[in-house]
Design a protein around this motif. Structure first.
Motif, mmCIF file in Angstrom:
data_model
loop_
_atom_site.group_PDB
_atom_site.id
_atom_site.type_symbol
_atom_site.label_atom_id
_atom_site.label_comp_id
_atom_site.label_asym_id
_atom_site.label_seq_id
_atom_site.Cartn_x
_atom_site.Cartn_y
_atom_site.Cartn_z
ATOM 1 N N ARG A 71 89.736 -12.359 1.554
ATOM 2 C CA ARG A 71 90.597 -11.189 1.726
ATOM 3 C C ARG A 71 91.967 -11.550 1.158
ATOM 4 N N LEU A 72 92.458 -10.710 0.280
ATOM 5 C CA LEU A 72 93.780 -10.870 -0.319
ATOM 6 C C LEU A 72 94.589 -9.634 0.021
ATOM 7 N N SER A 73 95.803 -9.841 0.524
ATOM 8 C CA SER A 73 96.630 -8.676 0.844
ATOM 9 C C SER A 73 98.072 -8.919 0.441
ATOM 10 N N HIS A 74 98.723 -7.831 0.092
ATOM 11 C CA HIS A 74 100.156 -7.797 -0.182
ATOM 12 C C HIS A 74 100.706 -6.711 0.730
ATOM 13 N N ILE A 75 101.526 -7.108 1.694
ATOM 14 C CA ILE A 75 102.014 -6.160 2.697
ATOM 15 C C ILE A 75 103.506 -6.355 2.886
ATOM 16 N N GLY A 76 104.247 -5.236 2.902
ATOM 17 C CA GLY A 76 105.681 -5.282 3.181
ATOM 18 C C GLY A 76 106.450 -4.378 2.256
ATOM 19 N N GLY A 77 107.738 -4.632 2.163
ATOM 20 C CA GLY A 77 108.603 -3.800 1.326
ATOM 21 C C GLY A 77 109.281 -2.715 2.132
ATOM 22 N N THR A 78 110.193 -2.024 1.492
ATOM 23 C CA THR A 78 110.992 -1.014 2.187
ATOM 24 C C THR A 78 110.189 0.226 2.570
ATOM 25 N N MET A 79 109.123 0.507 1.845
ATOM 26 C CA MET A 79 108.307 1.692 2.124
ATOM 27 C C MET A 79 107.043 1.360 2.922
ATOM 28 N N GLY A 80 106.901 0.120 3.302
ATOM 29 C CA GLY A 80 105.696 -0.282 4.035
ATOM 30 C C GLY A 80 104.464 -0.268 3.143
ATOM 31 N N GLU A 81 104.621 -0.778 1.938
ATOM 32 C CA GLU A 81 103.501 -0.783 0.993
ATOM 33 C C GLU A 81 102.458 -1.811 1.418
ATOM 34 N N TYR A 82 101.224 -1.536 1.049
ATOM 35 C CA TYR A 82 100.144 -2.493 1.303
ATOM 36 C C TYR A 82 99.079 -2.370 0.233
ATOM 37 N N ARG A 83 98.447 -3.491 -0.032
ATOM 38 C CA ARG A 83 97.288 -3.562 -0.914
ATOM 39 C C ARG A 83 96.384 -4.623 -0.313
ATOM 40 N N ILE A 84 95.181 -4.241 0.019
ATOM 41 C CA ILE A 84 94.235 -5.142 0.669
ATOM 42 C C ILE A 84 92.934 -5.127 -0.122
ATOM 43 N N ILE A 85 92.457 -6.311 -0.472
ATOM 44 C CA ILE A 85 91.209 -6.438 -1.229
ATOM 45 C C ILE A 85 90.294 -7.377 -0.461
ATOM 46 N N LYS A 86 89.078 -6.932 -0.208
ATOM 47 C CA LYS A 86 88.087 -7.733 0.508
ATOM 48 C C LYS A 86 86.896 -7.951 -0.417
ATOM 49 N N VAL A 87 86.491 -9.208 -0.549
ATOM 50 C CA VAL A 87 85.395 -9.552 -1.452
ATOM 51 C C VAL A 87 84.337 -10.324 -0.673
ATOM 52 N N THR A 88 83.087 -9.883 -0.799
ATOM 53 C CA THR A 88 81.953 -10.604 -0.237
ATOM 54 C C THR A 88 80.975 -10.886 -1.371
ATOM 55 N N LYS A 89 79.869 -11.506 -1.039
ATOM 56 C CA LYS A 89 78.878 -11.858 -2.061
ATOM 57 C C LYS A 89 78.310 -10.637 -2.775
ATOM 58 N N ASP A 90 78.363 -9.480 -2.119
ATOM 59 C CA ASP A 90 77.729 -8.312 -2.725
ATOM 60 C C ASP A 90 78.642 -7.118 -2.954
ATOM 61 N N SER A 91 79.938 -7.228 -2.595
ATOM 62 C CA SER A 91 80.795 -6.061 -2.799
ATOM 63 C C SER A 91 82.278 -6.422 -2.855
ATOM 64 N N VAL A 92 83.036 -5.473 -3.400
ATOM 65 C CA VAL A 92 84.494 -5.544 -3.430
ATOM 66 C C VAL A 92 85.006 -4.238 -2.850
ATOM 67 N N PHE A 93 85.966 -4.351 -1.931
ATOM 68 C CA PHE A 93 86.584 -3.178 -1.322
ATOM 69 C C PHE A 93 88.088 -3.328 -1.461
ATOM 70 N N ALA A 94 88.755 -2.283 -1.963
ATOM 71 C CA ALA A 94 90.203 -2.328 -2.135
ATOM 72 C C ALA A 94 90.816 -1.071 -1.525
ATOM 73 N N GLU A 95 91.973 -1.268 -0.952
ATOM 74 C CA GLU A 95 92.737 -0.132 -0.436
ATOM 75 C C GLU A 95 94.207 -0.397 -0.670
ATOM 76 N N LYS A 96 94.959 0.682 -0.847
ATOM 77 C CA LYS A 96 96.397 0.544 -1.061
ATOM 78 C C LYS A 96 97.086 1.795 -0.559
ATOM 79 N N GLY A 97 98.370 1.639 -0.303
ATOM 80 C CA GLY A 97 99.117 2.791 0.161
ATOM 81 C C GLY A 97 100.523 2.406 0.558
ATOM 82 N N ALA A 98 101.202 3.383 1.159
ATOM 83 C CA ALA A 98 102.559 3.196 1.671
ATOM 84 C C ALA A 98 102.661 3.973 2.971
ATOM 85 N N THR A 99 103.049 3.285 4.015
ATOM 86 C CA THR A 99 103.110 3.951 5.322
ATOM 87 C C THR A 99 104.228 4.978 5.386
ATOM 88 N N ALA A 100 105.335 4.769 4.688
ATOM 89 C CA ALA A 100 106.453 5.718 4.723
ATOM 90 C C ALA A 100 106.039 7.068 4.137
#
Length: 159
Positions: free
Chosen positions: A43-72
């Motif tokens: 799992r790789l994530s980038h979280i923080g910033g003034t707008m509450g940005e996030y990017r989360i990537i989860k990788v397993t043997k059979d799939s990749v799942f990514a999500e991103k956004g801004a909480t503000a």
């Protein structure tokens, strides 16, 4: 006299059952122990910033799942894709399991509106967590190579 026999039977029977239960051979485990230590999840994530940005990537043997956004802004996007075993092997090829305990984390940068990069790497025997490990250039190289391989399969907006 019959009540005395019943009391003894009531006491002896549970003791007999308990001793039989505890003497059973319990060598067979419900969860098999892995003989090799291999990576099962990253799992790789980038979280923080003034707008509450996030990017989360989860990788397993059979799939990749990514999500991103801004909480503000209440923005949220998701993407998922299956991967084959060859892609998985290529993604994890740069990561040396023996070196995972040597990677060092650094303090969080979120307190100064910074963005934290976190890695979670699970093996069949242990879970490893790193925060801003890019400050450890000697051991970060393998994680950087993983990120570069990951960029090859992610859509442009999740890189």
């Amino acid at each position: 006299m019959p009540t005395t026999k019943n009391v003894y039977l009531k006491l002896i029977f549970p003791i007999f059952l308990l001793s039989a239960f505890f003497s059973c051979d319990s060598k067979k485990s419900k969860h098999p122990v892995a003989s090799t230590n291999e990576i099962t999840f990253i799992r790789l994530s980038h979280i923080g910033g003034t707008m509450g940005e996030y990017r989360i990537i989860k990788v397993t043997k059979d799939s990749v799942f990514a999500e991103k956004g801004a909480t503000a802004n209440k923005l949220h996007k998701e993407w998922a894709s299956p991967i084959n075993i060859d892609t998985w092997k290529q993604l994890i090829s740069s990561i040396n399991i023996k070196d995972l305990d040597k990677i060092k984390s650094s303090p969080s940068q979120q307190s100064v509106d910074g963005i934290d990069e976190t890695f979670q790497i699970r093996t069949s025997k242990k879970a490893h967590f790193y925060v801003n490990s890019f400050a450890d250039p000697e051991h970060y190289k393998q994680l950087q190579q993983f990120k570069e391989q990951l960029d090859n399969i992610l859509p442009k907006e999740y890189k």
